[in-house]
Motif scaffolding. Sequence first.
Motif, mmCIF file in Angstrom:
data_model
loop_
_atom_site.group_PDB
_atom_site.id
_atom_site.type_symbol
_atom_site.label_atom_id
_atom_site.label_comp_id
_atom_site.label_asym_id
_atom_site.label_seq_id
_atom_site.Cartn_x
_atom_site.Cartn_y
_atom_site.Cartn_z
ATOM 1 N N ALA A 102 52.218 -68.019 36.360
ATOM 2 C CA ALA A 102 51.140 -68.182 37.332
ATOM 3 C C ALA A 102 51.482 -69.239 38.363
ATOM 4 C CB ALA A 102 49.830 -68.550 36.617
ATOM 5 N N THR A 103 50.733 -69.219 39.453
ATOM 6 C CA THR A 103 50.762 -70.304 40.428
ATOM 7 C C THR A 103 50.432 -71.614 39.725
ATOM 8 O OG1 THR A 103 50.086 -68.826 42.228
ATOM 9 C CG2 THR A 103 49.680 -71.182 42.530
ATOM 10 N N GLY A 104 51.173 -72.668 40.036
ATOM 11 C CA GLY A 104 50.845 -73.982 39.500
ATOM 12 C C GLY A 104 51.606 -74.333 38.240
ATOM 13 N N GLU A 105 51.148 -75.400 37.591
ATOM 14 C CA GLU A 105 51.794 -75.913 36.381
ATOM 15 C C GLU A 105 50.901 -75.676 35.166
ATOM 16 O OE1 GLU A 105 54.573 -79.599 37.011
ATOM 17 O OE2 GLU A 105 52.676 -80.004 38.028
ATOM 18 N N LEU A 106 51.536 -75.263 34.077
ATOM 19 C CA LEU A 106 50.837 -75.056 32.810
ATOM 20 C C LEU A 106 50.343 -76.402 32.276
ATOM 21 C CD1 LEU A 106 50.057 -73.052 30.559
ATOM 22 C CD2 LEU A 106 52.314 -73.484 29.549
ATOM 23 N N GLN A 107 49.046 -76.474 31.927
ATOM 24 C CA GLN A 107 48.443 -77.749 31.560
ATOM 25 C C GLN A 107 48.496 -78.046 30.058
ATOM 26 O OE1 GLN A 107 47.147 -80.027 34.066
ATOM 27 N NE2 GLN A 107 48.563 -78.553 35.011
ATOM 28 N N GLN A 108 48.556 -77.020 29.216
ATOM 29 C CA GLN A 108 48.535 -77.271 27.769
ATOM 30 C C GLN A 108 49.600 -76.442 27.088
ATOM 31 O OE1 GLN A 108 47.621 -74.347 28.685
ATOM 32 N NE2 GLN A 108 45.956 -73.675 27.308
ATOM 33 N N LYS A 134 51.790 -56.096 18.163
ATOM 34 C CA LYS A 134 50.653 -56.356 19.030
ATOM 35 C C LYS A 134 49.571 -57.127 18.278
ATOM 36 C CE LYS A 134 51.543 -52.161 21.675
ATOM 37 N NZ LYS A 134 51.023 -50.848 22.121
ATOM 38 N N SER A 135 49.150 -58.226 18.883
ATOM 39 C CA SER A 135 48.142 -59.086 18.260
ATOM 40 C C SER A 135 46.755 -58.718 18.771
ATOM 41 C CB SER A 135 48.454 -60.550 18.571
ATOM 42 O OG SER A 135 47.389 -61.376 18.160
ATOM 43 N N THR A 136 45.762 -59.007 17.968
ATOM 44 C CA THR A 136 44.373 -58.781 18.374
ATOM 45 C C THR A 136 43.678 -60.083 18.737
ATOM 46 O OG1 THR A 136 43.660 -58.911 16.071
ATOM 47 C CG2 THR A 136 44.180 -56.713 16.961
ATOM 48 N N GLY A 137 44.383 -61.211 18.602
ATOM 49 C CA GLY A 137 43.778 -62.494 18.929
ATOM 50 C C GLY A 137 43.778 -62.757 20.430
ATOM 51 N N ARG A 138 43.128 -63.869 20.818
ATOM 52 C CA ARG A 138 43.020 -64.227 22.236
ATOM 53 C C ARG A 138 43.541 -65.645 22.416
ATOM 54 N NH1 ARG A 138 42.406 -59.947 25.060
ATOM 55 N NH2 ARG A 138 41.094 -60.903 26.681
ATOM 56 N N LYS A 139 44.036 -65.919 23.619
ATOM 57 C CA LYS A 139 44.562 -67.239 23.936
ATOM 58 C C LYS A 139 44.308 -67.498 25.420
ATOM 59 C CE LYS A 139 48.391 -68.297 21.922
ATOM 60 N NZ LYS A 139 49.846 -68.329 21.550
ATOM 61 N N THR A 140 44.003 -68.770 25.736
ATOM 62 C CA THR A 140 43.722 -69.142 27.127
ATOM 63 C C THR A 140 44.821 -70.059 27.646
ATOM 64 O OG1 THR A 140 41.323 -68.950 26.817
ATOM 65 C CG2 THR A 140 42.100 -70.282 28.672
ATOM 66 N N TRP A 141 45.406 -69.652 28.778
ATOM 67 C CA TRP A 141 46.421 -70.437 29.472
ATOM 68 C C TRP A 141 45.765 -71.113 30.678
ATOM 69 C CZ3 TRP A 141 52.074 -69.367 28.851
ATOM 70 C CH2 TRP A 141 52.353 -68.549 27.765
ATOM 71 N N GLU A 142 45.930 -72.418 30.778
ATOM 72 C CA GLU A 142 45.318 -73.144 31.902
ATOM 73 C C GLU A 142 46.404 -73.635 32.865
ATOM 74 O OE1 GLU A 142 42.718 -77.213 32.782
ATOM 75 O OE2 GLU A 142 42.432 -76.109 30.880
ATOM 76 N N PHE A 143 46.212 -73.317 34.145
ATOM 77 C CA PHE A 143 47.137 -73.725 35.194
ATOM 78 C C PHE A 143 46.397 -74.517 36.262
ATOM 79 C CE2 PHE A 143 49.018 -70.000 33.268
ATOM 80 C CZ PHE A 143 50.370 -70.294 33.219
ATOM 81 N N ARG A 144 47.121 -75.445 36.862
ATOM 82 C CA ARG A 144 46.546 -76.255 37.940
ATOM 83 C C ARG A 144 47.532 -76.278 39.107
ATOM 84 N NH1 ARG A 144 43.960 -81.403 35.521
ATOM 85 N NH2 ARG A 144 42.805 -79.713 34.502
ATOM 86 N N ALA A 145 47.007 -76.084 40.305
ATOM 87 C CA ALA A 145 47.839 -76.080 41.518
ATOM 88 C C ALA A 145 47.109 -76.847 42.605
ATOM 89 C CB ALA A 145 48.114 -74.656 41.980
ATOM 90 N N GLU A 146 47.851 -77.711 43.299
ATOM 91 C CA GLU A 146 47.269 -78.530 44.361
ATOM 92 C C GLU A 146 47.790 -78.091 45.724
ATOM 93 O OE1 GLU A 146 48.032 -82.614 43.533
ATOM 94 O OE2 GLU A 146 46.723 -82.668 41.773
ATOM 95 N N ASN A 147 46.878 -78.078 46.684
ATOM 96 C CA ASN A 147 47.194 -77.806 48.087
ATOM 97 C C ASN A 147 47.902 -76.469 48.257
ATOM 98 O OD1 ASN A 147 46.905 -78.533 50.753
ATOM 99 N ND2 ASN A 147 48.758 -79.768 50.829
ATOM 100 N N VAL A 148 47.290 -75.417 47.714
ATOM 101 C CA VAL A 148 47.786 -74.056 47.891
ATOM 102 C C VAL A 148 46.694 -73.217 48.526
ATOM 103 C CG1 VAL A 148 49.420 -74.163 45.986
ATOM 104 C CG2 VAL A 148 47.085 -73.396 45.547
#
Length: 812
Positions: free
Chosen positions: A267-273, A311-325
């Motif tokens: 994704a755009t930006g940097e992975l936060q976790q 194939k997994s049935t679980g869910r996961k959240t990826w957090e990204f942050r981008a500045e001045n885009v």
Amino acid sequence: MPSITRFCLGCCLSLVLAIAAVRAQDPPSISRETWQDKFRQLEEILPTPNDYRTASGAPGRDYWQQNVDYQIDVELDEEQRTITGHETVTYTNRSPDPLGYIWLQLDPNIHAPNSDAQLTQGVRGSDSLSVEQLRRQLARREFDGSMKIAAVRDEATGQTLPFTLVKTMMRIDLPAPLATGKAFVFSVDWSFRINDSKLARGRSGFEFFEEDGNCIFEMAQWYPRACAYTDVTGWQHKQFLGAGEFTLEFGNYTARITVPDDHVVAATGELQQPETVLDPVWMERLAAARTSATPVFVVTPEEAKANQAEKSTGRKTWEFRAENVRDFAFATSRKFIWDALGCPLGDRNVLCMSFYPNEGEPLWSRYSTHAVAHTIEVYSRMTFDYPYPVAISVNGPVGGMEYPMICFNGPRPEKDGTYSAGTKYGLISVVIHEVGHNWFPMIVNSDERQWTWMDEGLNTFLQYLAEQEWEQDYPSDRGEPALIADYMRSEDQVPVMTNSESLVQFGENAYAKPATALNVLRETVLGRELFDFAFREYSRRWMFKRPMPADFFRTMEDASGVDLDWFWRGWFYSTDQVDIALEAVREVRLDTKAAYLEKPVQKARENSGPETLSEQRNRELARRTERFPELRDFYNEYDPHRVTDSDREQYEALLKKLEEGQLDVFSNPPRLYHVEFVNVGGVVMPLTVRLEFIDGSSELHHFPAEIWRNNNQRVTRMFLVDKAIQKVQLDPLLESADADTANNVFPRAIAEQAIELTTEPFGRRGGGDGGNPMREQREADVKAAEPPANTDGAANPLPAGDQTASPGPDGG
């Protein structure tokens, strides 16, 4: 030299030499019906400078632009192929105007069956329809991928805000006008079906792999995005029809992307976790990649294969942050291989990465990330240092599209792992091009909805420079002047300065022609030093700002110190072509007035011509003057080549003037040539002329475009040389995109054409891209390794020492 015309110039030598040294021959008169001022300034075309945009092309003292920040939560339903999202938008009004409403772009609405894009789509050619085209038409009729707006709220009060949908746009009415310097916070809930890229192409979509039942999702233009509000257009809410892309406001983004927990997300930006979404070994490899000069696998091909099988049935959240885009995009799949390297830039490393399935191997691991890093290096040198922490290339359903820090690219090898040269260089070029878009328009934020050339043309020009730094003789298909000649000859074109949706021959007009124009401007008109300085100045002036065409034109002139209005007029505002012809070459012999030298030469020249057929047959005629001699008079005996006292007086006067001017034209007489140029195509251009002499030597002469300033149709230049010329060539280095090089040589060259000798009765039909030599060689190697058959037709015995038969199809 019978091919070079000669004539005698009977005028004062000192005056002739003075004129020849400083200027071309006086232009012949032209009619008022055909006269055009190709050097007229563009003031009446370009907008009037103001406090927002100056006459020099720089942002003015009161330049402003809006700021829009986003907090986005989005969830992918892989089974249903849908996106559901909630965004909180902080809109800051930095304009001098109070705003009663805010316009948003809803680009997925282009996939509504009744969208303007669908209803206005024409047909190219009506004599055939492929099965694939028919499938797409049927799918378009049934598929509705438009964005469904569930709610719009004022975050301060929680109240619902009224909104109006206008096709691919949405207007949100504010509870009160938003004053200058104030911010308004609102939220939007939305959802939409994701398009199958094989049936409904777009800048976003999914690709389904039947072999393993998995998908790659590339999500772009996927959330309600605030339209640009500018000092030039006000709200830029021109409908999205597909070709004209977009222009947006800069801001900061936080995006939380929920996907199946075995997916890998780019994704755009940097992975936060990273510690919550990445395997520990992936984190170790990623850390090592940051300082590696060559790509390091973060997720290996073997791990990707295992991942896509379970194939997994679980869910996961990826957090990204981008500045001045100005935008945000992402891609997600359980099929992704992931590799990365660190590209040194100043005192930091840019993390260059690629995400691709095993179907992209071995091509992608070899070239993609290297191409990302190469682009960072070349573009940074030509403009400004890449300011973001990451740059990503993703292989998936979208063939080539760009967003801040991330781009989507298509080429893959064949299923057997081989690939053609076209596929190899196609991948390298598209990665360079799409990563290059980070500069134009993701940072130098031009209005793509209006002016495609301002990002595609400038970027294609830099792509050409980066390709040429990749390897010797890189097969660039855009940038070299000669490659644009066919297009400029065609009738099917419009000026570069045409709205994106109205362009004809989109690729040639918006990409190739402006890119070639900049290359010509750099190499021929300005030279590399002046051009590079001016281009960097433009890039740096408009970093994180929104330039318009006039800002580019004015900056290039302001920083280079060269008037270029004639160039913009010819290349960007007209459909004229470059076609300058060498019309004639004449050797100008100096009449020295030395009659005892000149007159015998003139007499010999007049008598040296061939005898005509009539003259041969008339020799035996009985002449009347022979029968009646009294008919002969003074003129029958007069010799016009006889040296007279008057001749001697003129010669003595000339010698006196030569002595006063300290000129000696007898011991080493100069040669003068008049070379006449005709502007056939209409675009005035500098002239590069090569003179080739009879002794094998040559000279190269350069004349600026202003040589056409008094007559843009025809100009004659005088050359004063010491040796006889045998050939004159215009544009010998193919630097001007001349559409007809056959008229660039004098004497004219005999045209050559190759005709293929074939055993087929009517010649070969069809064509291709050169095939796949890699696969052909592999098949030849396999065949060569097979043991030869016995002459009696029996199978060869096993080699000595190996008496074990190979297992059969069932494993033996």
